[in-house]
Motif scaffolding. Structure first.
Motif, PDB file in Angstrom:
ATOM      1  N   GLY A 104       0.810  -1.214   0.000  1.00 36.72           N
ATOM      2  CA  GLY A 104       0.000   0.000   0.000  1.00 36.72           C
ATOM      3  C   GLY A 104       0.843   1.264   0.000  1.00 36.72           C
ATOM      4  O   GLY A 104       0.549   2.224  -0.727  1.00 36.72           O
ATOM      5  N   ALA A 133       2.539   1.669  -3.425  1.00 40.48           N
ATOM      6  CA  ALA A 133       1.558   2.109  -4.414  1.00 40.48           C
ATOM      7  C   ALA A 133       1.236   3.588  -4.247  1.00 40.48           C
ATOM      8  O   ALA A 133       1.131   4.340  -5.233  1.00 40.48           O
ATOM      9  CB  ALA A 133       0.290   1.267  -4.300  1.00 40.48           C
ATOM     10  N   ILE A 179      -7.179   4.392 -12.255  1.00 39.75           N
ATOM     11  CA  ILE A 179      -6.642   3.658 -11.106  1.00 39.75           C
ATOM     12  C   ILE A 179      -7.090   4.293  -9.799  1.00 39.75           C
ATOM     13  O   ILE A 179      -7.480   3.595  -8.846  1.00 39.75           O
ATOM     14  CB  ILE A 179      -5.098   3.610 -11.184  1.00 39.75           C
ATOM     15  CG1 ILE A 179      -4.661   2.750 -12.383  1.00 39.75           C
ATOM     16  CG2 ILE A 179      -4.513   3.065  -9.897  1.00 39.75           C
ATOM     17  CD1 ILE A 179      -3.170   2.773 -12.627  1.00 39.75           C
ATOM     18  N   GLU A 180      -7.076   5.619  -9.731  1.00 44.18           N
ATOM     19  CA  GLU A 180      -7.493   6.317  -8.513  1.00 44.18           C
ATOM     20  C   GLU A 180      -8.958   6.059  -8.198  1.00 44.18           C
ATOM     21  O   GLU A 180      -9.321   5.791  -7.036  1.00 44.18           O
ATOM     22  CB  GLU A 180      -7.238   7.811  -8.675  1.00 44.18           C
ATOM     23  CG  GLU A 180      -7.558   8.606  -7.415  1.00 44.18           C
ATOM     24  CD  GLU A 180      -7.175  10.066  -7.547  1.00 44.18           C
ATOM     25  OE1 GLU A 180      -7.473  10.837  -6.629  1.00 44.18           O
ATOM     26  OE2 GLU A 180      -6.579  10.425  -8.579  1.00 44.18           O
ATOM     27  N   SER A 221     -10.668   3.488  -9.161  1.00 42.01           N
ATOM     28  CA  SER A 221     -10.799   2.069  -8.799  1.00 42.01           C
ATOM     29  C   SER A 221     -10.402   1.829  -7.349  1.00 42.01           C
ATOM     30  O   SER A 221     -11.061   1.068  -6.627  1.00 42.01           O
ATOM     31  CB  SER A 221      -9.928   1.214  -9.727  1.00 42.01           C
ATOM     32  OG  SER A 221     -10.323   1.375 -11.076  1.00 42.01           O
ATOM     33  N   ILE A 222      -9.321   2.487  -6.896  1.00 42.96           N
ATOM     34  CA  ILE A 222      -8.890   2.319  -5.509  1.00 42.96           C
ATOM     35  C   ILE A 222      -9.943   2.871  -4.551  1.00 42.96           C
ATOM     36  O   ILE A 222     -10.266   2.252  -3.525  1.00 42.96           O
ATOM     37  CB  ILE A 222      -7.533   3.011  -5.294  1.00 42.96           C
ATOM     38  CG1 ILE A 222      -6.444   2.262  -6.068  1.00 42.96           C
ATOM     39  CG2 ILE A 222      -7.177   3.058  -3.815  1.00 42.96           C
ATOM     40  CD1 ILE A 222      -5.094   2.940  -6.034  1.00 42.96           C
ATOM     41  N   ASN A 223     -10.519   4.018  -4.883  1.00 44.49           N
ATOM     42  CA  ASN A 223     -11.572   4.593  -4.043  1.00 44.49           C
ATOM     43  C   ASN A 223     -12.794   3.690  -3.988  1.00 44.49           C
ATOM     44  O   ASN A 223     -13.435   3.551  -2.937  1.00 44.49           O
ATOM     45  CB  ASN A 223     -11.965   5.973  -4.560  1.00 44.49           C
ATOM     46  CG  ASN A 223     -10.862   6.999  -4.382  1.00 44.49           C
ATOM     47  OD1 ASN A 223     -10.030   6.865  -3.482  1.00 44.49           O
ATOM     48  ND2 ASN A 223     -10.819   7.999  -5.235  1.00 44.49           N
ATOM     49  N   LEU A 251     -12.708   0.378  -4.407  1.00 46.59           N
ATOM     50  CA  LEU A 251     -12.351  -0.820  -3.653  1.00 46.59           C
ATOM     51  C   LEU A 251     -12.450  -0.582  -2.147  1.00 46.59           C
ATOM     52  O   LEU A 251     -12.791  -1.497  -1.389  1.00 46.59           O
ATOM     53  CB  LEU A 251     -10.927  -1.263  -4.008  1.00 46.59           C
ATOM     54  CG  LEU A 251     -10.757  -2.000  -5.335  1.00 46.59           C
ATOM     55  CD1 LEU A 251      -9.276  -2.246  -5.609  1.00 46.59           C
ATOM     56  CD2 LEU A 251     -11.515  -3.317  -5.333  1.00 46.59           C
ATOM     57  N   ALA A 252     -12.151   0.629  -1.696  1.00 40.50           N
ATOM     58  CA  ALA A 252     -12.238   0.931  -0.268  1.00 40.50           C
ATOM     59  C   ALA A 252     -13.667   0.874   0.246  1.00 40.50           C
ATOM     60  O   ALA A 252     -13.888   0.724   1.452  1.00 40.50           O
ATOM     61  CB  ALA A 252     -11.636   2.310   0.008  1.00 40.50           C
ATOM     62  N   PRO A 307      -6.557  -0.820  -0.011  1.00 38.36           N
ATOM     63  CA  PRO A 307      -7.051   0.470  -0.538  1.00 38.36           C
ATOM     64  C   PRO A 307      -7.096   1.574   0.511  1.00 38.36           C
ATOM     65  O   PRO A 307      -6.817   2.730   0.204  1.00 38.36           O
ATOM     66  CB  PRO A 307      -8.468   0.112  -1.035  1.00 38.36           C
ATOM     67  CG  PRO A 307      -8.431  -1.346  -1.298  1.00 38.36           C
ATOM     68  CD  PRO A 307      -7.508  -1.905  -0.271  1.00 38.36           C
ATOM     69  N   VAL A 316      -3.580   2.876   0.857  1.00 40.46           N
ATOM     70  CA  VAL A 316      -3.184   3.653  -0.317  1.00 40.46           C
ATOM     71  C   VAL A 316      -3.795   5.053  -0.259  1.00 40.46           C
ATOM     72  O   VAL A 316      -3.110   6.064  -0.492  1.00 40.46           O
ATOM     73  CB  VAL A 316      -3.596   2.924  -1.608  1.00 40.46           C
ATOM     74  CG1 VAL A 316      -3.345   3.806  -2.825  1.00 40.46           C
ATOM     75  CG2 VAL A 316      -2.832   1.617  -1.759  1.00 40.46           C
ATOM     76  N   ILE A 317      -5.072   5.147   0.063  1.00 35.25           N
ATOM     77  CA  ILE A 317      -5.739   6.455   0.098  1.00 35.25           C
ATOM     78  C   ILE A 317      -5.151   7.339   1.194  1.00 35.25           C
ATOM     79  O   ILE A 317      -4.827   8.516   0.968  1.00 35.25           O
ATOM     80  CB  ILE A 317      -7.258   6.262   0.302  1.00 35.25           C
ATOM     81  CG1 ILE A 317      -7.866   5.579  -0.926  1.00 35.25           C
ATOM     82  CG2 ILE A 317      -7.939   7.597   0.553  1.00 35.25           C
ATOM     83  CD1 ILE A 317      -9.310   5.175  -0.743  1.00 35.25           C
TER      84      ILE A 317
END
Length: 428
Positions: free
Chosen positions: A228, A231, A248-249, A251-253, A255-256, A295, A298-299
């Motif tokens: 994390g 990334a 990608i951003e 998608s990560i948001n 996934l959270a 996720p 990462v955020i």
């Protein structure tokens, strides 16, 4: 001499005078102050209500959990010199020491002295695992075989209910009679934290699930944290700002915010397909929870990296540092406290998850603690879920005690993370 009259204070647009306040203005000001007081009062009520709810939860769990840390025990004196048992210290150090004592007739010895001391009817209400506790005491100190020892051994769940004035009337009378004789007591169960799950609530413990939680959280942390953080660093410091990074951003948001059971389905279809013989293992559980936690890390990591002032980067580059040195020697250490905050939130969520672990089979009855990351195991939330589904009163109390252990484990884990965050925190 000018004919212009001096301006009155009320007409001084530059504020040098004291403008007269109209009644309308005074009413508006009073209304505004009243609204502010009401807002503060509502905020205070909200905080007080939250504290009351939290206090009610903690007090209720504590009062209910006290019984879970206790159990009903019977007094059984055993005369070991007459029993004919032998326990060589070297033999007792072997893994099969319990089986050795069982083959020498230890269960029959315990049953005989229970009948002699308590009577046949009460001896029948002794827990079927009572002799194992005598065996553990012998293994810990073989010297007790040379004398007489009084053991407090667990009763059956039915007699425990009778001691609580519940269940069958005859067992309640039996418990009253034994209490008058001083042969039955509600005693603190120190071994609750060292035993594993059992079908008998009097013999059930939490250590197997607690160790499974520790191993699972360790796998989760070792996988989610470095991936994390790397990334977040790449997306914030190196990745080009284009359509692909925007995708990608997003998608990560997304996934959270995905429900945790979806990650359980992913672990079931991917990890168990790759490792079919590791069902209910901490390794699979940790990998599944790492997908769910990553996720969040990462955020929070990207936000912490953004919060580092650009002057730190510019100053490091000005004195000759390379871009990699700027990131790992300056930006990352300053962003680490914020990253650890996100990690605390993600790990706390992972510790309390049940649904994804149920999907990968970590709801099995595990009577022994896991030996490693690939052994069959369960975790504290799943153990609480399984015990809460039992109808036996003893398991209801054990459930509350397990919740207290889970909360303490969560506080300990968060306290360690907060200590590390404060240790690495730097101000500029």
């Amino acid at each position: 001499m000018s004919d212009t009259a001096p301006s009155s204070p009320s007409s001084d647009i530059f504020g040098r005078g004291q403008p007269a306040r109209s009644k309308v203005f005074e009413a508006r000001l009073k209304k505004r102050y009243a609204s502010e007081r009401r807002f503060k009062l509502l905020g205070l009520i909200a905080v007080a209500f939250s504290i009351c709810v939290l206090a009610f939860l903690l007090i209720t769990m504590t009062l209910n959990g006290i019984g879970g840390f206790q159990r009903t025990e019977l007094s059984v004196p055993i005369k070991f010199p007459e029993a004919g048992l032998s326990a060589d210290p070297q033999m007792m150090a072997q893994p099969q020491a319990v089986q050795t004592l069982e083959s020498q007739g230890l269960p029959a010895v315990v049953e005989f002295y229970a009948e002699q001391s308590l009577g046949a009817d009460v001896a029948a209400e002794l827990s079927s695992n009572a002799w194992r506790e005598v065996a553990d005491a012998i293994i810990a100190d073989p010297g007790i075989l040379r004398g007489n020892t009084e053991f407090w051994l667990p009763s059956s769940p039915d007699l425990a209910e009778g001691f609580e004035n519940e269940g069958a009337a005859e067992l309640q009378k039996m418990a009253d009679r034994l209490e008058a004789q001083g042969k039955i007591e509600k005693r603190f169960d120190f071994d609750f934290l060292t035993r594993s799950d059992a079908t008998d609530p009097q013999s059930a413990g939490i250590w197997g699930a607690l160790k499974g939680s520790m191993l699972t959280m360790l796998v989760t942390l070792l996988m989610a944290f470095p991936i994390g953080v790397m990334a977040a660093l790449y997306l914030e410091e190196y990745a080009a700002k284009n359509r692909w990074t925007d995708i990608i951003e997003v998608s990560i948001n997304n996934l959270a915010a995905v429900p945790s059971i979806i990650f359980g389905l992913l672990g079931l279809s991917v990890f168990l397909w790759i490792f079919p013989n590791m069902r209910s293992a901490p390794l699979i559980g940790g990998m599944t929870l790492a997908l769910m936690t990553m996720p969040v890390i990462v955020i929070s990591g990207r936000n912490a990296i953004k919060a580092v002032p650009p002057s730190i980067r510019d100053g490091a580059l000005a004195v000759g540092a390379s871009p990699v040195q700027v990131v790992f020697h300056h930006v990352l250490p300053l962003a680490l406290p914020g990253i650890l905050t996100g990690t605390i939130i993600g790990m706390a969520r992972a510790l309390g998850e049940t649904a994804p672990l149920l999907m990968i089979g970590m709801r099995a009855f595990v009577a022994t603690p896991p030996e490693g990351f690939t052994s069959a195991a369960t975790v504290l939330p799943v153990q609480i879920f399984l015990w809460s589904d039992e109808i036996d009163r003893g398991f209801v109390e054990r459930t509350s005690a397990a919740i207290i252990v889970l909360l303490l484990f969560l506080l300990l884990m968060n306290g360690l993370a907060i200590y590390l965050r404060n240790k690495f925190e730097k101000k500029w």
